[in-house]
Each structure stands twice: as structure tokens, then as C-alpha cells.
Design an enzyme around this catalytic site. Sequence first.
Site, mmCIF file in Angstrom:
data_model
loop_
_atom_site.group_PDB
_atom_site.id
_atom_site.type_symbol
_atom_site.label_atom_id
_atom_site.label_comp_id
_atom_site.label_asym_id
_atom_site.label_seq_id
_atom_site.Cartn_x
_atom_site.Cartn_y
_atom_site.Cartn_z
ATOM 1 C CD1 TRP A 28 -1.824 2.757 4.862
ATOM 2 C CD2 TRP A 28 -1.992 3.801 2.897
ATOM 3 N NE1 TRP A 28 -3.155 2.820 4.533
ATOM 4 C CE2 TRP A 28 -3.294 3.450 3.332
ATOM 5 C CE3 TRP A 28 -1.865 4.468 1.675
ATOM 6 C CZ2 TRP A 28 -4.447 3.754 2.588
ATOM 7 C CZ3 TRP A 28 -3.001 4.768 0.935
ATOM 8 C CH2 TRP A 28 -4.275 4.404 1.401
ATOM 9 C CG HIS A 29 0.181 4.518 -1.365
ATOM 10 N ND1 HIS A 29 0.561 5.526 -0.508
ATOM 11 C CD2 HIS A 29 -0.898 4.989 -2.037
ATOM 12 C CE1 HIS A 29 -0.246 6.569 -0.667
ATOM 13 N NE2 HIS A 29 -1.148 6.263 -1.589
ATOM 14 N N GLY A 30 1.718 0.168 -0.415
ATOM 15 C CA GLY A 30 2.001 -1.188 -0.853
ATOM 16 C C GLY A 30 3.245 -1.750 -0.201
#
Length: 466
Positions: free
Chosen positions: A322-324
Site C-alpha cells: 500500500w505504501h508504494g
Amino acid sequence: MTYLSIEFGLLFIAFFALYWGCRLRPKLQNRLLLIVSYLVVSSYSWQFALILFVYTCVIYGLSIKISKSQFHAKRWLIVSLCVAITNLAVFKYFDFFRYELQNLLNLLNISLLLPVVSVLIPIGISFYTFHSVSYLVSVKKQELPVAKFWDFALFLSFFPSIIAGPINRAKDFLPQITITESREILEPFRAFTLIILAIIKVYCFGGLISDNWVKPIFANPLEFSVIDLVVGLYAYAIQIYLNFSGYTDLVTGIALLLGFRLPINFNCPYLSLNLREFWGRWHISLSHWIRDYIYIPLGGNRRGFTRTQINVMVAMLLSGLWHGAGINFIIWGACHGIGIVALNIGDKYLGRDWLTKRSPFVARLLTWHYICFTWLFFNSESLADAIDYLVALTHNFLVEPHYAGAFLIICFIYLAYPICKNLPDWFTNQISKINRSYLPFVFILILWLAIYIAPSGVPNFIYANF
């Protein structure tokens, strides 16, 4: 337009006056908030606003299907979640998966060239996707009725939290939109304290740490000593905390001035005694979202010890993704998952909180260092950069350090951190005692000092990229 710019500040003051000029008409206030929220999104790109509006229409229509279907509500919920996840995957992860799939095809000697399509990531897409999921699940559980369309549109686009959170739950936030009585400014002294604290954190301290320690060390780690590299990791851990918690302070203060409450997102995370506690203190709205919508639906800890550890790893890997869209973020999530699994195994065979009960300081110190180590993958632009940093960290013992003084400063900050955690409440209490006619001058003086000390340029919010 960044929320720390002078332009935004002046525009917000004008909007603030207009907004509270409609104090007796909360529905009109909602319309003004909706218009401004879409203008904020449009300031990045009009396409982003269009994507958000189309997404809002589709999800709203599906929520009606969920509400009206007596026997197929679960089926419609699954369809809705697939739509939400697909939309996020196409815009955020298309390039990543195309690249990885192309590498796999080349490895298998399959002569197929996948099309290269440039996909821009709409601002705030992760956050309004998570907001919509909470709404759909709440409608399915009958925790709230289907909202009116424009209220739902405001819930997804609310400008203080759309850029980088916190993640709002529909059952908590929609009632704040749909109120019929007049709104009031909530905790004005705390609101101004949070805004000032945000500017000091992000503009001043975060900017100085980034420019003087983080950027030069991470730019070419092979040239620095082990002490310098440790300083780089420590400094980035402090910078990302100041940046993200500062953003949260800023938008929480703005929301309070508009009569809304946002969820608490940070609670002194670097005081954590283990990784489980860290995720109960860091980006709380995300960690609770992952717990409630991923970890628990997978079975949580209800299906035996081994299955629990698998669920933990899946949840943390998805958190990393989700963060990247990159292997670095997946490794970062995996490191946290492995750390929590190791902690659970230790609790099972040595007793829960075995180390914490014997030495809280050692437990906190180990947790801090493990978290700093994982930030290496989070901040590196590629896996090759992270490996270079690790190589230098394990080989550059004879290189003369450049930042030995910074090492001592950061150690002092770490030791003083527990003492500083109550400073915001103390400051709020102090300014509440000052004559209100003097307060503007106090705020202007503090802001001027912070901006004067800060490096030139307006810093970006790190989490706006996610």
C-alpha cells in the site's frame, strides 16, 4: 498546492470567514466544503478531480445495491470491493506489475512486449479508497443508512484528510457531515497549537534534518562511515515522524477549526517497547484499518498459532505494498511482519513481554533500532540503493566520520523524547491563559521564527506520495 504555503494560508482565511458566515446553515457549509475539496484536488490536476467524482458515483450506486438487496447484499459488497481495489490497482500499481510481468516473460523467453502506458497516480487515491471501503462495509452491516450523495461525496473528498489521511471511518465521520444543528469551532486553542506544532515539525526541524543529514548521506552512502550511516537512519526515522505527524497535526487543527474531529493517528510511536505496540502508535488509522478489514477477515488469531502468523505476514506485506508499488516497500512490510512473528514466537515460548518485563529501556532501544533498520528500505529509491547502504554499513568502519556530533545530538533527542511528549498539552494550556488580543502576535512571532530558522523552500508531505 501544499497546505504549508502562504497562498493556502491566505485562501483558507478567506474560506474560513465565508464558511462561518454560513454557521446557521450546516448544509450550505457542506456544499462549500465539497466545492473547496474538489478545487484542492483540481489544483493538482483536473483529471484527478474527474476520477474522484466518477469513482464516487460508481461506489455510491453500488452502496444502494447493497442496502436494497435483501438476499444478495454480500454479493454486491464483494462486487463493490472488487471495483474499489481494481480502481486502486490500475492507477497505483499498473506500472509496477507491468514491469515485473515483462521481466517474467523475458525470463521465460516469451517474446511478448507488453504495452507501455503512462498512468498518473491520482492524489489521495489510497485514502479515499480506504474511506469508501469503510462506508461499504458499514452499509452492509447496517451500521448506517445509505448517505445522501453529496454527503458521501464530501466524505470521500474532505480536503484536510484526502491528501495524506488520517483514514476516516464512515460510521464516525458521516454523522459529523449530516448534523442539522449549527456547528462550532472545536477546541480552538488546541487547533492553533496543532497548526503551530505542524509548521515547527515539518517546516523547521524536519526540513533541517532532511537537508543536513538525510539527503547527503542517502545520496551516496558508500562515501560515509558507519557512524554517519547510522546517523542517516536515525535522522530519517525522526524526519518521517516529524513530517507525517506534523501533517496530521496540521489537518487535525484545520478540521477542528471547521467543526470536525479526525481520528488520532500518532501516539509517541518511538516510545514503543515492541513492534506490536509500535503499530498501535504509528499511523493508527491505517493499522486499525488493516486490522479490521484485512487481518480479522483473514481469521485474525482465531485459527491457531501458525495461521495467525500467516495472517500477520499477509497483513504487513499488503501494508508495505500500500505504501508504494515497489520491491523496497514489500521488503519493508516483510521486515515488520517477520519482526512481529518473531515477537509472537518469543511470547509463546518465553512468556509474553519477556524482555519488556525485565528491561523496558532495552526493549525500547531494540525496537527503535529495528524500526530504523526497516526505514532504510522505505527511503531508498531502489533495492540497489538499499543494498549499497547495507554494504557501506557493514564495511566502512575505517572511514572518518563526518557527523559524529550529529550522532550525539540524535542520542540526546532520543533520550529527551519521553519528556517532550506532553509539550503540546502544556503549550495549549499556556496559550489559553494569554489575553486573546495578544494571541495573534504570539502566533505570528512563533511562525516567523520557525520559518526564519527553516531551510528555504516548502517541504513536501512524504505520505502524500502514497
